[in-house]
Structure formats: C-alpha cells, structure tokens
Design a protein around this motif. Structure first.
Motif, PDB file in Angstrom:
ATOM      1  N   ALA A   1      -0.767  -6.623   7.091  1.00 17.25           N
ATOM      2  CA  ALA A   1       0.186  -5.579   7.479  1.00 17.25           C
ATOM      3  C   ALA A   1      -0.056  -5.114   8.912  1.00 17.25           C
ATOM      4  CB  ALA A   1       0.099  -4.403   6.529  1.00 17.25           C
ATOM      5  N   GLY A   2      -1.330  -5.064   9.308  1.00 16.48           N
ATOM      6  CA  GLY A   2      -1.629  -4.549  10.635  1.00 16.48           C
ATOM      7  C   GLY A   2      -1.588  -5.604  11.727  1.00 16.48           C
TER       8      GLY A   2
ATOM      9  N   ARG B   1      -1.999   9.260  10.958  1.00 14.50           N
ATOM     10  CA  ARG B   1      -0.789   8.753  11.614  1.00 14.50           C
ATOM     11  C   ARG B   1      -0.688   9.160  13.079  1.00 14.50           C
ATOM     12  NH1 ARG B   1      -0.897   5.982   7.683  1.00 14.50           N
ATOM     13  NH2 ARG B   1       0.463   6.076   5.908  1.00 14.50           N
TER      14      ARG B   1
ATOM     15  N   LEU C   1      -2.679  -4.710  -0.467  1.00 16.40           N
ATOM     16  CA  LEU C   1      -1.293  -4.340  -0.226  1.00 16.40           C
ATOM     17  C   LEU C   1      -1.016  -4.704   1.205  1.00 16.40           C
ATOM     18  CD1 LEU C   1      -1.512  -0.570  -1.091  1.00 16.40           C
ATOM     19  CD2 LEU C   1      -0.533  -2.296  -2.543  1.00 16.40           C
ATOM     20  N   GLU C   2      -2.059  -4.574   2.022  1.00 13.62           N
ATOM     21  CA  GLU C   2      -1.846  -4.646   3.451  1.00 13.62           C
ATOM     22  C   GLU C   2      -2.125  -6.034   3.988  1.00 13.62           C
ATOM     23  OE1 GLU C   2      -5.969  -2.788   5.027  1.00 13.62           O
ATOM     24  OE2 GLU C   2      -4.583  -1.463   3.999  1.00 13.62           O
TER      25      GLU C   2
ATOM     26  N   ALA D   1      -4.067   4.190  -2.391  1.00 11.16           N
ATOM     27  CA  ALA D   1      -4.466   3.762  -1.057  1.00 11.16           C
ATOM     28  C   ALA D   1      -4.332   4.902  -0.057  1.00 11.16           C
ATOM     29  CB  ALA D   1      -3.615   2.578  -0.618  1.00 11.16           C
ATOM     30  N   GLY D   2      -3.593   5.941  -0.421  1.00 14.56           N
ATOM     31  CA  GLY D   2      -3.459   7.100   0.456  1.00 14.56           C
ATOM     32  C   GLY D   2      -2.326   6.998   1.454  1.00 14.56           C
ATOM     33  N   THR D   3      -1.447   6.003   1.311  1.00  9.39           N
ATOM     34  CA  THR D   3      -0.332   5.916   2.258  1.00  9.39           C
ATOM     35  C   THR D   3       0.782   6.872   1.857  1.00  9.39           C
ATOM     36  OG1 THR D   3       0.678   4.091   1.060  1.00  9.39           O
ATOM     37  CG2 THR D   3      -0.830   3.528   2.818  1.00  9.39           C
ATOM     38  N   MET D   4       0.815   7.274   0.582  1.00 10.07           N
ATOM     39  CA  MET D   4       1.783   8.272   0.144  1.00 10.07           C
ATOM     40  C   MET D   4       1.035   9.397  -0.556  1.00 10.07           C
ATOM     41  SD  MET D   4       4.989   6.311  -1.477  1.00 10.07           S
ATOM     42  CE  MET D   4       5.712   4.873  -0.706  1.00 10.07           C
TER      43      MET D   4
ATOM     44  N   ALA E   1       5.757   7.441   4.939  1.00 12.47           N
ATOM     45  CA  ALA E   1       5.741   6.150   4.246  1.00 12.47           C
ATOM     46  C   ALA E   1       6.982   5.951   3.385  1.00 12.47           C
ATOM     47  CB  ALA E   1       4.484   6.034   3.393  1.00 12.47           C
ATOM     48  N   GLU E   2       7.468   7.028   2.759  1.00 15.91           N
ATOM     49  CA  GLU E   2       8.609   6.837   1.869  1.00 15.91           C
ATOM     50  C   GLU E   2       9.940   6.804   2.604  1.00 15.91           C
ATOM     51  OE1 GLU E   2       8.771  10.787  -0.476  1.00 15.91           O
ATOM     52  OE2 GLU E   2       6.682  10.355  -0.062  1.00 15.91           O
TER      53      GLU E   2
ATOM     54  N   ILE F   1      -8.212  -0.573  11.486  1.00 12.77           N
ATOM     55  CA  ILE F   1      -7.215   0.150  10.691  1.00 12.77           C
ATOM     56  C   ILE F   1      -7.818   0.580   9.361  1.00 12.77           C
ATOM     57  CG2 ILE F   1      -5.068  -0.162   9.388  1.00 12.77           C
ATOM     58  CD1 ILE F   1      -4.180  -1.927  11.837  1.00 12.77           C
TER      59      ILE F   1
ATOM     60  N   PHE G   1      10.923  10.586  -5.433  1.00 14.76           N
ATOM     61  CA  PHE G   1      11.570  10.100  -4.223  1.00 14.76           C
ATOM     62  C   PHE G   1      12.947  10.724  -4.139  1.00 14.76           C
ATOM     63  CE2 PHE G   1       8.695   6.437  -4.946  1.00 14.76           C
ATOM     64  CZ  PHE G   1       8.043   6.501  -3.732  1.00 14.76           C
TER      65      PHE G   1
ATOM     66  N   ASN H   1       5.447  -1.151   8.731  1.00 13.21           N
ATOM     67  CA  ASN H   1       4.611  -1.919   7.825  1.00 13.21           C
ATOM     68  C   ASN H   1       3.216  -1.314   7.702  1.00 13.21           C
ATOM     69  OD1 ASN H   1       4.489  -3.958   6.082  1.00 13.21           O
ATOM     70  ND2 ASN H   1       4.317  -5.605   7.575  1.00 13.21           N
ATOM     71  N   LEU H   2       2.689  -0.949   8.856  1.00 11.38           N
ATOM     72  CA  LEU H   2       1.342  -0.389   8.921  1.00 11.38           C
ATOM     73  C   LEU H   2       1.289   0.972   8.217  1.00 11.38           C
ATOM     74  CD1 LEU H   2      -1.145  -1.453  10.174  1.00 11.38           C
ATOM     75  CD2 LEU H   2      -0.604  -0.244  12.280  1.00 11.38           C
ATOM     76  N   VAL H   3       2.291   1.813   8.489  1.00 10.08           N
ATOM     77  CA  VAL H   3       2.307   3.160   7.925  1.00 10.08           C
ATOM     78  C   VAL H   3       2.476   3.102   6.414  1.00 10.08           C
ATOM     79  CG1 VAL H   3       3.610   5.326   7.871  1.00 10.08           C
ATOM     80  CG2 VAL H   3       3.151   4.191  10.046  1.00 10.08           C
ATOM     81  N   LYS H   4       3.260   2.114   5.940  1.00  7.82           N
ATOM     82  CA  LYS H   4       3.492   2.023   4.506  1.00  7.82           C
ATOM     83  C   LYS H   4       2.290   1.439   3.779  1.00  7.82           C
ATOM     84  CE  LYS H   4       7.573   0.044   4.740  1.00  7.82           C
ATOM     85  NZ  LYS H   4       8.832  -0.614   4.361  1.00  7.82           N
ATOM     86  N   LYS H   5       1.509   0.603   4.474  1.00  8.19           N
ATOM     87  CA  LYS H   5       0.495  -0.145   3.755  1.00  8.19           C
ATOM     88  C   LYS H   5      -0.937   0.326   3.980  1.00  8.19           C
ATOM     89  CE  LYS H   5       3.559  -2.791   1.997  1.00  8.19           C
ATOM     90  NZ  LYS H   5       3.903  -4.190   2.160  1.00  8.19           N
ATOM     91  N   ALA H   6      -1.184   1.058   5.041  1.00 12.49           N
ATOM     92  CA  ALA H   6      -2.569   1.422   5.313  1.00 12.49           C
ATOM     93  C   ALA H   6      -2.687   2.922   5.547  1.00 12.49           C
ATOM     94  CB  ALA H   6      -3.087   0.652   6.527  1.00 12.49           C
ATOM     95  N   ALA H   7      -3.805   3.461   5.106  1.00  7.09           N
ATOM     96  CA  ALA H   7      -4.029   4.895   5.257  1.00  7.09           C
ATOM     97  C   ALA H   7      -4.915   5.139   6.469  1.00  7.09           C
ATOM     98  CB  ALA H   7      -4.688   5.451   4.003  1.00  7.09           C
TER      99      ALA H   7
END
Lengths: 257, 411
Positions: B102-103, A98, B98-99, B78-81, A254-255, B120, B17, A89-95
């Motif tokens: 989440a944390g 890692r 989004l988060e 957001a930089g997660t991808m 994330a993906e 975070i 993807f 959840n954290l990895v997908k939603k927050a930058a």
C-alpha cells in the motif's frame, strides 16, 4: 502535546517522506532542482515585461523576492489538495499520524524554497543589494512556514470531504496573490489608503511576510509595529486553526477516501 | 493458550458509515444540504456490537460473505478507522497484510520502498537494514531491488509487500485475503511462513473465503454476517454452522410453493438409520423421509414425488410413486407417505429436497414444495462430480498382493 510526541516518534517516517517528495519532484535528475526554478523565473520574466509595457515602475530585486516568497505558499496550496487524497491507499491501509503527510509536503517544499533563496541571494548580491537585515530571516521563514503548514492542513483535510475545493481554490489564490505586495511594493499602496486601512491590509499575513523578506534582503522599509504584529499573529493563528481542524477531521479520512 | 494474556480486546464495537450520493460530497451539495430542512442521509452499520478477545499465540480466522464487515473489523484493529462506539485495545506491534504494497510509490525503487514501508509501519530504519537481506530473499527479487517498482509485475509487487509485512516480525499479523494471491509456489511459502509464525507464539487474524485453508490454519473462527457475530468457536464447528447458514439462505431464494391445495403436504421429517430426526448425513447413509399430508377432499390416484437439487438448484435426481409402480387408490384426510433412500451417494455439500403431490395424468398439481428442505452431506470419500456411482477397479495380470481393493479414487 500528544501530537508533537507522535510526530517526534515518527520522525523517521517524516524524514523519509520529505526525501521521497523531493526525489520524486527532481525525478533523480541533476537538472531537477533547476527545473523547479523555471516556474518563478518565467513568472518574473512575464511580470517584468508586462509591468514595463504598462509603464509601471519595475524594481527587479523587489519583484524577484516577492515572486519567490509567494511561490512557496503557492506550491503548498497546490500540493496540499493531494497531500491526503493522493495517498488514499496509504491512509486507508496503514495507521500513522495523518498530519505527517501534509507536514512532509510542506517541509519538502520548504527545502526547495530555501535552496532557491540561495540562488536569489546570489542574484541580489550581483544586483548590488547588500542583504542588509539578514537577522530577520529566521523569524520570517518560521512564520512563513507556520502559515503554509496551517493553510496546507486546512486544505488537505477539507479536500477529503469537499472535492470541488479545487475550483474555489484557484480563484482564491489569485485574489490572495493580488492582495499581497508581490508585483507591487508597499509604498505604492501606502499612498492611496489611510493609516487605519493600512493596518487592515496587514491582516493578510502574506503582506507582512513579503514585506519583512524585502526588508531583510533588499532593505525595503518596514511597516509599523502594529501592522507587522497583526500579520505575524494571523499567520500563527492559521497554523493553530489548521492543526485543530485537521485533527478533528482526520479520524474520518479513511472512510471518505 | 487459555492462560495466555489477551493481545486484542474488542468491546461492544459498532461502526457506522454514512452513505452519500455517488460522486461524494461537494461544497455545493453541502451548501444545498444546509438550506434543506431534512437532510437525506442513509446509515450503514458495518459492525454492530462486536465483542471478542484474542489471546497471545492464537490464530483467529474470520469468515463471512462480502459485506459482512470482515475488512472493516481488520481496519479498526489496524487503527486506520475509528469505531463509532465501543473500545478496541491492541497490545504490541501490529503489522497488516492489508497494506500489501500500500505504501509503495511507483517511482521509487524496490529498496527505497522497503525502507519507506518500514517507516510507515513504524519500524526503526536500523532494524530494517538488518532485515533487508531476508526481505529480498523471501520475495525472491535479487537483482530487481534497484529498479522502480512501476516496472514490477503485480506478482512481484505483492511478493515484496508480503515479505516486508512478515519480515518486520510484528506481534500481531493481520491478513486480508492474501491466500488468494501469488503463484502456487509463493502461496506455499506464505503458508509455511504463517505456520512458523504460529509456532513462535505470534498472534494472527486471517480473513479468507477459502474455508478449507482457513480451517487448517485457525485455532478459532469468528463468523460474521451483516456486522454481527453469528458464531465464535472451534473451526470445524463454526464452518459447519457457516455452511448450514448459507444452505438456508440459498434455499430461501430457490424456494417455491404452489398448487391447488386439494392435497397439502403438511410436514416432512428426515430421519437417519436409527430413526432420529436429522438434517446432516454421511455419505452412503440410508435416509428415511416421512411425508405428512392432508387431503381436503377425496382424491383418486394421487402421485407423490420428490427431487434432490444441489445448492445451485441443478437437479441431481427425481422420482415418484408412479414411476416406482406404487399406487395410492384414494386418499382423504390426514396421512403419511414414507420414502426410503437406500444410500445417499452424494458428494460433500448441501442439497435441497422438493416434494410434490399431483394427479395421475400430471395435469393437476395439488401441492408442490420446491427446494424447501435443505440437508447436508458429509463425505470424505474422494471422487469427482456430485454423485457417486459404485465402482470397482481391476487390473488383469497384476499380482493382487500389493493392491488394496477399491482404494483408488474413482476418477
């Protein structure tokens, strides 16, 4: 070097995650830390009993040191599978970098390990060991940490892409355990192999690491310089490989979660 | 706002993807793949060649169907991808809803989670301590902060998440479909906070399926479909475009054409009161429809009919020349039938027209075009249901002075 800067900049996050990991492990209970001693202590009891029954020589201080040192790596091996996958959840939603996740896991385990080393030290002092070569400790603890972080980075990132790593890992961990002088000592191996083979045996970084801990805490003899250098070099190379592979894989975490 | 600097620059960004077999990849499948000459891999382009800029202080709404790429776009910002190709530049701190929580870790208390969430997002703990009281106040969770969040209700969880995200005061706020969570009171509070945010010149990107809400808060709207930008501009214009797009899509599914084709409806024209071709009408407007046909052989007593359905395909109204006592004795070759609708008393939305020509005894369908012709109706008159029935309210005995005639909603 950018990576080091990133980690330094996010040191508050790293610190909080370390504290969080410890807190959750201890679940806020006073006995929490004692519970984490239970696993190595029961292992020691089982091996001491088993080795005794099989009429193998049991030297308790050697066994205790070996098990506690091994236990740190084993904890990192087990926890690293979840270091990324368990925080999907954290990895997908927050930058954020890692690498902080497995690093926080390994450092929380290190804190735990250092605390248990104090317990081991107290025991050894009572058992009559004089803790003769403590000067070796910083170097060996750092190398031990480097190896554990390196392996954790490899496992935590690969586990994102290959979820059946878990099954393979339990077999490999067992093989690694017996390839390391944990329940036996170096002299018992040394007699059976030639000098060339002994050097190869130290390609296992844990062989060198456990031996140096025993040298520092119990006064066991050190292996030759080449063997020792090989062990330590491999440990640090694992760290470098771990960082490189982790950083190559992390943009796609994330993906895949 | 035109002169403000760009906070977000997205340049020809695409995101691919790799679709994998269900259950994810395993070492075993990877090993097997290596042995096979051709790896079976399917690609999904979630975003294709997206470019846009967002200026400081701008609120950008992003609309599109599920799978249009909205959330992928926010994840890239957001930089997660990472984008597969193209470049994204963001200036300033970015906080994303989004988060929402989440944390959060279930075993930690509300207080510990607030500080962890701050860490975070990269907010210094010193700032978090200053903001802590405001966060607790906004979430309305005094007295619950020392409990583990696993004991929280889902509403409390989301409230705390939202409170952290807005109170850390980022330069850019990303909001993914949060207008739909929480109770009405909390939603009002969120909208209020977003309005405040906007007034203070902060930049926001909002995803929502609630078109009315997004139109109200956005300066500009981006309309995505299948990973491409279909429209980018003024909110009411883009939302109109979006609705028209969906009307076309929906009418595709309901469309049907059948019949013997002895008589063919070749073309249908919709015109407004002044005779201009039109597909968008106001409530109560008169509509003229010209139905062009061609009889391929002489046909006796044909009946022309029409029907209006709503977007779900439910019949609103239908009628034909026979019912209305209009008789076409015999037709041959090309011709036109004109249909006048006195007033279009329909609720706001899209409607689909069907036209048919069949025999007097309904036994033979010459040509039917079901749901082929979409139109839109704009209506600002408040009433319920899809069809308006002219009405007048009277309250006998009440002094007429204070009452505006027919102004009350007819519900």
């Amino acid at each position: 070097m950018g990576l080091c800067n990133d980690i330094v900049r996010r040191r508050e996050l790293l610190g909080m995650l370390i504290r969080r990991n410890l807190k959750i492990r201890y679940k806020n209970s006073a006995l929490g830390f004692l519970w984490t001693l239970l696993a190595p202590l029961s292992l020691i009891a089982i091996y001491a009993l088993f080795l005794g029954l099989m009429r193998f020589p049991v030297r308790l201080p050697m066994l205790v040191t070996g098990i506690f040192v091994w236990q740190y790596l084993a904890m990192c091996l087990g926890d690293s599978l979840h270091a990324i996958v368990g925080h999907g959840n954290l990895v997908k939603k927050a930058a954020f970098p890692r690498i902080i996740l497995p690093l926080a896991m390994a450092l929380a385990n290190l804190t735990n390990f250092l605390l248990s080393l104090i317990v081991v030290g107290v025991y050894l002092a009572f058992a009559g060991a004089s803790l003769p070569h403590l000067g070796w400790m910083p170097a060996v603890v750092l190398t031990h940490l480097a190896l554990s972080v390196g392996v954790s980075l490899l496992l935590s990132s690969l586990n994102v892409f290959f979820r059946d790593l878990e099954h393979l890992l339990s077999v490999l961990t067992m093989a690694w355990f017996f390839a390391t002088p944990v329940i036996y000592s170096l002299e018992e191996v040394a007699g059976r192999f030639g000098a060339g083979w002994m050097t190869a045996y130290f390609a296992n970084p844990m062989a060198g690491i456990v031996t140096v801990y025993r040298h520092a805490l119990v006064g066991a003899p050190l292996p030759g310089g080449t063997a020792l250098a090989l062990s330590f070099a491999v440990a640090w190379m694992v760290l470098v490989a771990g960082v490189v592979i982790f950083q190559r894989l992390q943009p796609r975490f994330a993906e895949h979660l | 706002m035109i002169n403000e600097p760009c906070v977000i620059t997205v340049e020809s960004v695409s995101k691919r993807f790799r679709l994998r077999a269900p259950g994810g990849q395993t070492l075993k499948s990877a090993a097997l793949d290596m042995l096979r000459a051709h790896r079976k891999r399917e690609d999904l382009w979630a975003l294709r060649d997206i470019s846009f800029r967002v200026r400081a202080g701008e609120t950008l709404g992003i609309i599109g169907a599920n799978g249009a790429g909205k959330s992928t776009l926010l994840a890239l910002l957001a930089g997660t991808m990472q984008p597969t190709t193209g470049r994204i530049q963001v200036r300033g701190t970015i906080s994303s809803l989004l988060e929402l929580g989440a944390g959060f870790h279930p075993d930690l208390t509300g207080r510990e989670n607030v500080f962890l969430a701050g860490a975070i997002m990269g907010i210094p703990q010193r700032r978090m301590r200053e903001r802590y009281a405001a966060i607790v106040d906004f979430a309305g969770l005094e007295g619950f902060m020392d409990q583990p969040v696993k004991h929280y209700s889902s509403g409390m969880y989301i409230r705390l998440g939202f409170a952290v995200a807005v109170e850390v005061d980022p330069d850019v706020l990303l909001i993914d479909e949060v207008l739909a969570v929480g109770d009405a009171a909390f939603q009002r509070k969120c909208l209020q906070r977003m309005g405040e945010f906007r007034r203070r010149g902060k930049t926001m990107l909002i995803i929502s399926h609630d078109l009315a809400a997004i139109q109200a808060v956005s300066h500009r709207i981006l309309f995505l479909d299948h990973g491409r930008i279909m429209g980018d501009g003024e909110p009411s214009e883009i939302i109109g475009q979006y609705e028209a797009f969906w009307r076309r899509q929906n009418s595709q599914d309901l469309r049907r054409e059948w019949g013997t084709k002895d008589v063919v409806i070749t073309r249908v024209e919709f015109m407004d009161q002044s005779g201009r071709p039109c597909e968008r009408f106001d409530w109560g407007e008169a509509v003229t429809i010209r139905i062009h046909y061609e009889a391929r052989r002489p046909v006796e007593n044909p009946v022309f009919g029409f029907a209006v359905c709503d977007e779900q395909g439910r019949l609103v109204h239908g009628n034909n020349t026979q019912n209305e006592g209009v008789r076409l004795a015999r037709i041959e070759g090309p011709g036109v039938v004109v249909l006048r609708l006195g007033s279009l008393d329909l609720a706001r939305g899209g409607y689909l027209f069907s036209f048919s020509v069949h025999s007097w005894d309904h036994r033979v369908n010459y040509h039917r075009l079901d749901n082929h012709f979409p139109i839109a109706v704009d209506c600002d008159k408040p009433f319920e249901g899809c069809c308006y029935i002219p009405c007048e309210w009277a309250v006998p005995g009440l002094h007429p002075g204070g009452q505006e005639k027919g102004a009350g909603p007819c519900t």
